[in-house]
Scaffold this active site. Structure first.
Site, PDB file in Angstrom:
ATOM      1  N   TYR A 150       0.827  -1.218   0.000  1.00 14.80           N
ATOM      2  CA  TYR A 150       0.000   0.000   0.000  1.00 14.80           C
ATOM      3  C   TYR A 150       0.861   1.268   0.000  1.00 14.80           C
ATOM      4  O   TYR A 150       0.383   2.338  -0.363  1.00 14.80           O
ATOM      5  CB  TYR A 150      -0.933   0.030   1.213  1.00 14.80           C
ATOM      6  CG  TYR A 150      -2.297  -0.580   0.959  1.00 14.80           C
ATOM      7  CD1 TYR A 150      -2.567  -1.252  -0.223  1.00 14.80           C
ATOM      8  CD2 TYR A 150      -3.314  -0.461   1.896  1.00 14.80           C
ATOM      9  CE1 TYR A 150      -3.809  -1.816  -0.445  1.00 14.80           C
ATOM     10  CE2 TYR A 150      -4.565  -1.020   1.673  1.00 14.80           C
ATOM     11  CZ  TYR A 150      -4.807  -1.701   0.503  1.00 14.80           C
ATOM     12  OH  TYR A 150      -6.041  -2.254   0.282  1.00 14.80           O
ATOM     13  N   LYS A 217       6.676 -13.676   5.614  1.00 14.63           N
ATOM     14  CA  LYS A 217       7.547 -14.381   4.668  1.00 14.63           C
ATOM     15  C   LYS A 217       8.985 -13.957   4.979  1.00 14.63           C
ATOM     16  O   LYS A 217       9.776 -13.608   4.093  1.00 14.63           O
ATOM     17  CB  LYS A 217       7.105 -14.002   3.243  1.00 14.63           C
ATOM     18  CG  LYS A 217       7.620 -14.873   2.154  1.00 14.63           C
ATOM     19  CD  LYS A 217       7.106 -16.289   2.194  1.00 14.63           C
ATOM     20  CE  LYS A 217       7.819 -17.126   1.143  1.00 14.63           C
ATOM     21  NZ  LYS A 217       7.760 -18.561   1.389  1.00 14.63           N
ATOM     22  N   ASP A 268       3.312 -19.151   3.434  1.00 16.03           N
ATOM     23  CA  ASP A 268       2.913 -20.301   2.618  1.00 16.03           C
ATOM     24  C   ASP A 268       2.350 -21.414   3.503  1.00 16.03           C
ATOM     25  O   ASP A 268       1.327 -22.024   3.188  1.00 16.03           O
ATOM     26  CB  ASP A 268       4.075 -20.812   1.743  1.00 16.03           C
ATOM     27  CG  ASP A 268       5.414 -20.765   2.449  1.00 16.03           C
ATOM     28  OD1 ASP A 268       5.497 -20.165   3.535  1.00 16.03           O
ATOM     29  OD2 ASP A 268       6.384 -21.346   1.938  1.00 16.03           O
ATOM     30  N   ASP A 292      -4.078  -9.599   2.547  1.00 13.44           N
ATOM     31  CA  ASP A 292      -5.009  -9.460   1.440  1.00 13.44           C
ATOM     32  C   ASP A 292      -5.394 -10.845   0.930  1.00 13.44           C
ATOM     33  O   ASP A 292      -6.581 -11.186   0.807  1.00 13.44           O
ATOM     34  CB  ASP A 292      -4.302  -8.653   0.331  1.00 13.44           C
ATOM     35  CG  ASP A 292      -5.248  -8.217  -0.762  1.00 13.44           C
ATOM     36  OD1 ASP A 292      -6.470  -8.302  -0.564  1.00 13.44           O
ATOM     37  OD2 ASP A 292      -4.754  -7.790  -1.827  1.00 13.44           O
TER      38      ASP A 292
END
Ligand code: NAP
Length: 401
Positions: A150, A217, A268, A292
């Site tokens: 963003y 991540k 993941d 998201d």
């Protein structure tokens, strides 16, 4: 007499018996779902508090209606009204094509610094779902709303700006980026991470939730996503040591004093985990882009976006339906108002109007179990009675006992 909601000197929210709450009706199907939802909200407040409380709804303008009346998609008075009244609820808004506004929703979040996108995802008995045990998922996602993609900056491949950036990086930092690459920058800060984590922990305390999982991540992006975990844990350890415990500190699965367990999971793996071991997760705190993806995937698991509520929260709070304007159904009194109704439930919980919130949840669940539903659910259920948006709301109100 109606009064404004306000923060007292201890920074606690004070909600009068007749609070003024702003609403944005929304575009497309917005007016249909708003008028149905509003009747449900008013009936629940009336019933839960025997007429001692009543909401004074104040319409504020955004989207096509605002453009028509004021010449502006997002009038300054709308931003000021939310600041003044602290809490607002909105239907979906069309994203204007051209005109310099990327998205009204994103602009509202930025202008009001609504730094947390909060999405509870839980199952309602009777809703068609693609998994065997949808009821095992009951999570609340706290997604960072101001940084990461963003606040990202991008340069298109092949442009002189992109080449300039690539040459600078290659020359100054001894890297070997291909000169024809596209480039993106992804900023994340300690300040924004910690305030999000603080909100999630306070929510967990208030709502007696069992764990908070930081989803990231960080194995690949060490100084953004990796730092996110480090900063989030720092916030938990420095400011909430007496109520939290890290997963690594738990010996033989014992959690002394029922503390809030802080877990961390790679993004993941998180997608597998919510499918394979959904009941091991509770609150999830995550950067913008992971959040998201996860929000929509989790919503699909319990029956789709039509049932998913949402809120954007900072100092002010804006509750909203998570789907779009579904323009082809505008004015047909057809679509499912549940996303907006459940966003209102979140709003009532935020305002500590829990009795009204519980009443809506129970009667919505009962209505769905009776298979008295709008087209989107009816087409996936056997022997359902398909009803209009307004009839669905009527039945929810009737079912409030
Ligand atoms: P959309 O409005 O969410 O509609 C896509 C499809 O989702 C609809 O055709 C319908 O499926 C289903 N759907 C959406 N809301 C529903 C409801 N309340 N009840 C039942 N089914 C529902 O997405 P879109 O067509 O991509 O976007 C339309 C406009 O909305 C765009 O201008 C977009 O920018 C805007 N938008 C706004 C927001 C927001 O304000 N938060 C969010 C997303 C999009 P079926 O056709 O299968 O019946």
């Amino acid at each position: 007499m109606s009064e404004k909601i306000f923060y007292n000197e201890k920074d606690e929210l004070v909600v009068p018996d007749n609070p003024i709450i702003c609403f944005i009706e929304g575009d497309g199907t917005g007016p249909d779902i708003w008028s149905a939802s509003r009747r449900v909200f008013d009936a629940a407040i009336e019933k839960a508090y025997n007429g001692t409380k009543k909401i004074d709804w104040k319409q504020i303008l955004a989207g096509e209606k605002a453009k028509e009346k004021t010449g502006n998609y997002l009038p300054e008075e709308t931003i000021e009204a939310i600041k003044e009244h602290i809490v607002a609820i909105k239907g979906p808004l069309t994203t204007p094509i051209g005109g310099g506004i990327r998205s009204l929703n994103v602009t509202l979040r930025q202008r009001l610094d609504l730094f947390a996108c909060v999405r509870p995802v839980r199952y309602f008995q009777g809703v068609p779902s693609p998994v065997k045990n949808p009821e095992k998922l009951n999570i609340v996602i706290f997604r960072e709303n101001t940084e990461d993609v963003y606040a990202g900056i991008e340069w298109e491949a092949g442009t002189s700006d992109a080449k300039e950036i690539i040459n600078f990086i290659n020359d100054s930092f001894n890297k070997t980026l291909l000169i024809e690459s596209g480039i993106g920058i992804k900023p994340m800060s300690e300040f924004c991470t910690r305030r999000l984590m603080r909100m999630a922990i306070n929510y967990a305390i208030k709502n007696k939730r069992k764990s908070i999982t930081i989803m990231h991540k960080g194995n690949i992006m060490k100084f953004t996503e990796g730092a996110f975990v480090k900063w989030a844990i720092k916030e938990a350890e420095e400011n909430f040591r007496d109520v939290i415990i890290k997963e690594s500190e738990i010996a033989e699965g014992k959690n002394p004093d029922g503390k809030i367990i802080i877990k961390d999971r790679l993004a993941d793996s998180m997608f597998q985990q919510i499918l394979l071991r959904p009941d091991e997760y509770d609150i999830i705190v995550t950067p913008n882009l992971n959040g998201d993806y996860l929000s929509d995937a989790a919503a699909a698991q319990v029956g789709g976006l039509g049932m998913a509520p949402g809120a954007n929260i900072g100092k002010y709070a804006l509750f909203e339906a998570t789907h779009g304007t579904a323009p082809k159904y505008a004015g047909l009194d057809k679509v499912n108002p549940s996303s907006l109704i459940l966003s209102g439930v979140m709003m009532f919980e935020f305002l500590s109007l829990n009795e009204a919130a519980d009443l809506i949840i129970k009667s919505l669940e009962k209505t769905i179990q009776e298979k008295y539903v709008t087209y989107d659910l009816a087409r996936q259920m056997q022997d359902a009675k398909e009803v209009k948006c307004s009839e669905f709301a009527d039945r929810i109100i009737q079912n409030m006992v």
